[in-house]
Design an enzyme around this catalytic site. Structure first.
Site, mmCIF file in Angstrom:
data_model
loop_
_atom_site.group_PDB
_atom_site.id
_atom_site.type_symbol
_atom_site.label_atom_id
_atom_site.label_comp_id
_atom_site.label_asym_id
_atom_site.label_seq_id
_atom_site.Cartn_x
_atom_site.Cartn_y
_atom_site.Cartn_z
ATOM 1 N N ASP A 220 30.078 -19.167 -46.884
ATOM 2 C CA ASP A 220 29.203 -18.226 -47.584
ATOM 3 C C ASP A 220 29.480 -16.751 -47.285
ATOM 4 O O ASP A 220 29.778 -15.971 -48.174
ATOM 5 C CB ASP A 220 27.727 -18.581 -47.364
ATOM 6 C CG ASP A 220 27.387 -18.920 -45.928
ATOM 7 O OD1 ASP A 220 28.264 -18.750 -45.050
ATOM 8 O OD2 ASP A 220 26.249 -19.336 -45.663
ATOM 9 N N ASP B 296 25.712 -24.449 -31.441
ATOM 10 C CA ASP B 296 26.704 -25.520 -31.317
ATOM 11 C C ASP B 296 28.073 -24.988 -31.720
ATOM 12 O O ASP B 296 28.181 -23.890 -32.253
ATOM 13 C CB ASP B 296 26.308 -26.733 -32.185
ATOM 14 C CG ASP B 296 25.755 -26.294 -33.513
ATOM 15 O OD1 ASP B 296 26.240 -25.284 -34.045
ATOM 16 O OD2 ASP B 296 24.837 -26.961 -34.017
ATOM 17 N N ASP C 114 31.240 -25.897 -33.958
ATOM 18 C CA ASP C 114 31.840 -26.770 -34.971
ATOM 19 C C ASP C 114 33.346 -26.523 -35.025
ATOM 20 O O ASP C 114 33.801 -25.395 -34.864
ATOM 21 C CB ASP C 114 31.237 -26.480 -36.343
ATOM 22 C CG ASP C 114 29.753 -26.812 -36.368
ATOM 23 O OD1 ASP C 114 29.346 -27.722 -35.617
ATOM 24 O OD2 ASP C 114 29.009 -26.156 -37.113
HETATM 25 P P1 ATP Z 1 23.011 -21.097 -37.469
HETATM 26 O O1 ATP Z 1 23.267 -20.158 -36.353
HETATM 27 O O2 ATP Z 1 21.650 -20.976 -37.985
HETATM 28 O O3 ATP Z 1 23.435 -22.506 -37.211
HETATM 29 P P2 ATP Z 1 25.267 -21.133 -39.184
HETATM 30 O O4 ATP Z 1 25.955 -20.049 -39.965
HETATM 31 O O5 ATP Z 1 26.049 -21.795 -38.111
HETATM 32 O O6 ATP Z 1 23.924 -20.530 -38.643
HETATM 33 P P3 ATP Z 1 25.060 -23.724 -40.352
HETATM 34 O O7 ATP Z 1 24.057 -24.237 -41.320
HETATM 35 O O8 ATP Z 1 25.186 -24.356 -39.020
HETATM 36 O O9 ATP Z 1 24.756 -22.181 -40.213
HETATM 37 O O10 ATP Z 1 26.459 -23.763 -41.102
HETATM 38 C C1 ATP Z 1 27.717 -23.713 -40.452
HETATM 39 C C2 ATP Z 1 28.751 -22.974 -41.319
HETATM 40 O O11 ATP Z 1 28.907 -23.634 -42.561
HETATM 41 C C3 ATP Z 1 28.338 -21.551 -41.689
HETATM 42 O O12 ATP Z 1 28.699 -20.634 -40.698
HETATM 43 C C4 ATP Z 1 29.103 -21.341 -42.970
HETATM 44 O O13 ATP Z 1 30.434 -21.031 -42.707
HETATM 45 C C5 ATP Z 1 29.074 -22.703 -43.620
HETATM 46 N N1 ATP Z 1 27.921 -22.841 -44.544
HETATM 47 C C6 ATP Z 1 26.692 -23.304 -44.269
HETATM 48 N N2 ATP Z 1 25.910 -23.324 -45.351
HETATM 49 C C7 ATP Z 1 26.667 -22.868 -46.364
HETATM 50 C C8 ATP Z 1 26.444 -22.660 -47.756
HETATM 51 N N3 ATP Z 1 25.265 -22.912 -48.296
HETATM 52 N N4 ATP Z 1 27.465 -22.192 -48.499
HETATM 53 C C9 ATP Z 1 28.689 -21.945 -47.942
HETATM 54 N N5 ATP Z 1 28.948 -22.119 -46.650
HETATM 55 C C10 ATP Z 1 27.978 -22.566 -45.859
HETATM 56 MG MG MG Z 2 25.398 -23.579 -36.947
#
Ligand code: ATP
Ligand code: MG
Length: 447
Positions: A151, A68, A70
């Protein structure tokens, strides 16, 4: 000029982010979903900054299709909502806006800053717990602060589809090139703020083929027990993401290496030390990964049932040895294992109900005679139960011919099925011994 020089030498000069103009990177605007692009354009027309952020930018730079897109912006939720015909404000603690455009729902968040103990002038206890875990993270901030609270460096990249610029505050682009996953800031502090980040490190490294930077990796083993402070429901969500990532085998191996599995799936390490248990879990994970990478659906209930099966099996056998009858013993073993498990990892009720069905079905596969076998075929979750049986056979827990029989039986026509049924070997209904004194007992009573 001199002042600036002195500030730079003393390291006081604020270093801005790296800004890569469109001709200096290969991320093309067309790769952004139409909805996400539109949202950024509308916000920009109204004077706001709006960028695609997080996983999507990272994935695109790695040539992976993002799940997705964001958006992060300096517009406040109440400023965002009126700009779109179909938009919803959601979230109580931190409001974000869902914008519906075409068939797409785009999540739009206002830049946020992490509110840490050091910044908190009010009651600090309500911001972080005694381990340093951040309980509140809901103040609006600048783009720079928004990057800092994320993160990993590769997760903190912004892409502005209007200017086509990539904005990088923490060296994420360089890390992507090095194939390194590096946490932003001091690793220990960041894990204490949110221990889930340790799991995310393992999952993202496996999913993206990155290696965890040594300083990011170093404190994990020592801090692993902090996962116990995370609410079980949140652990469950993250664990599900990990198991359904298409890289579950690699992730679990890595979790074990980092000592992280202990708080998640109690006794998983014990199971993995038994040859049959290890074989079983390895097969289940490999099968799941193959399905995910093939784009086929997988059932989380099936997977959790597999992960915990050898624990159930062990508890079941122990109870049988102590003289409990088989079926009630299995029932009690399932309760025991699920109770223990759910303290750590809150597997949802919907899932545990299905897991029980799959487990309960297993002893029924032993009965290949008469109505019992035919009735089992009619059970709503027969297919899942059979797939589970196949896994047990593949791991050597049950004979291969049992699985082969069920494989053939379920697709055979009625006549073949009748021919396949074995002579009745199931437990006979106990005949009530005819009492000598009542020779007139009716035949049906004697059954
Ligand atoms: P995926 O491809 O699995 O969705 P993602 O990195 O996009 O991986 P999400 O859970 O969708 O993971 O989170 C979106 C964004 O929010 C991450 O890229 C990161 O920048 C931030 N984020 C998510 N979880 C955390 C956390 N626990 N601490 C700090 N930042 C976080
Ligand atoms: Mg994501």
């Amino acid at each position: 000029m001199i002042k600036r020089f002195i500030r730079r030498v003393l390291g006081l000069e604020k270093k801005g982010p790296v800004r890569l103009a469109r001709d200096r990177h290969h991320l093309s605007r067309d790769r952004i979903s139409p909805g996400a692009r539109k949202v950024c354009e509308v916000l920009a027309q109204h004077g706001f900054t709006a960028c695609v952020v997080g996983g999507a930018v990272r994935d695109l730079l790695l040539q992976i299709q993002p799940k997705d897109f964001d958006i992060a912006t300096d517009a406040r939720p109440e400023q965002i909502k009126p700009l779109f015909r179909r938009a919803l404000m959601i979230g109580r603690r931190f409001r974000i806006v869902h914008v519906m455009l075409g068939g797409e729902t785009v999540e739009v968040s206002t830049f946020r800053a992490a509110l840490l103990l050091a910044d908190a002038d009010s009651d600090p206890a309500r911001v972080q717990d005694e381990h340093g875990r951040v309980l509140r993270d809901n103040v609006f901030g600048t783009q720079e602060e928004d990057a800092r609270r994320r993160d990993f460096t590769v997760n903190a990249l912004f892409y502005d589809p209007v200017t086509e610029e990539i904005i990088d505050y923490h060296g994420g682009l360089e890390d992507l090139k090095r194939h390194a996953l590096r946490i932003i800031g001091d690793p220990e502090t960041r894990y204490r703020e949110d221990p889930i980040r340790m799991l995310r490190a393992v999952r993202l490294a496996a999913k993206l083929g990155l290696s965890i930077d040594s300083s990011t990796r170093a404190p994990i083993r020592r801090l692993a027990s902090l996962l116990e402070t995370v609410p079980p429901a949140r652990l469950f969500d993250e664990m599900l993401k990990l198991l359904l990532s298409g890289h579950a085998s690699a992730c679990l191996r890595q979790l074990r290496e980092e000592g992280l599995q202990k708080g998640l799936l109690p006794l998983l390490d014990v199971i993995l030390d038994q040859p049959l248990g290890e074989r079983f879990v390895t097969l289940a994970l490999a099968q799941t990964d193959a399905r995910v990478l093939d784009g086929k659906p997988v059932s989380p209930a099936f997977l959790f049932a597999a992960l915990l099966w050898h624990e159930v099996l062990q508890a079941w056998r122990t109870r049988e040895k102590h003289g409990e009858r088989s079926i009630p013993a299995l029932d009690a073993a399932m309760d025991e294992v699920l109770d223990r498990q759910c303290e750590k990892l809150a597997i949802t009720r919907r899932l545990t109900a299905t897991m029980r069905e799959v487990w309960t079905m297993q002893p029924r596969f032993d009965q290949r005679s008469g109505q019992r076998a035919l009735r089992l075929l009619q059970t709503p979750r027969f297919r899942m139960g059979y797939d589970f049986l196949a896994l047990r056979a593949a791991s050597g827990e049950v004979p291969a011919d049992l699985e082969a029989w069920w494989r053939a039986f379920q697709v055979a026509d009625a006549e073949t099925q009748r021919a396949m049924l074995l002579p009745d070997t199931g437990p006979k209904k106990r005949r009530r011994r005819r009492r000598k004194k009542t020779p007139s007992a009716s035949p049906s009573e004697a059954e």
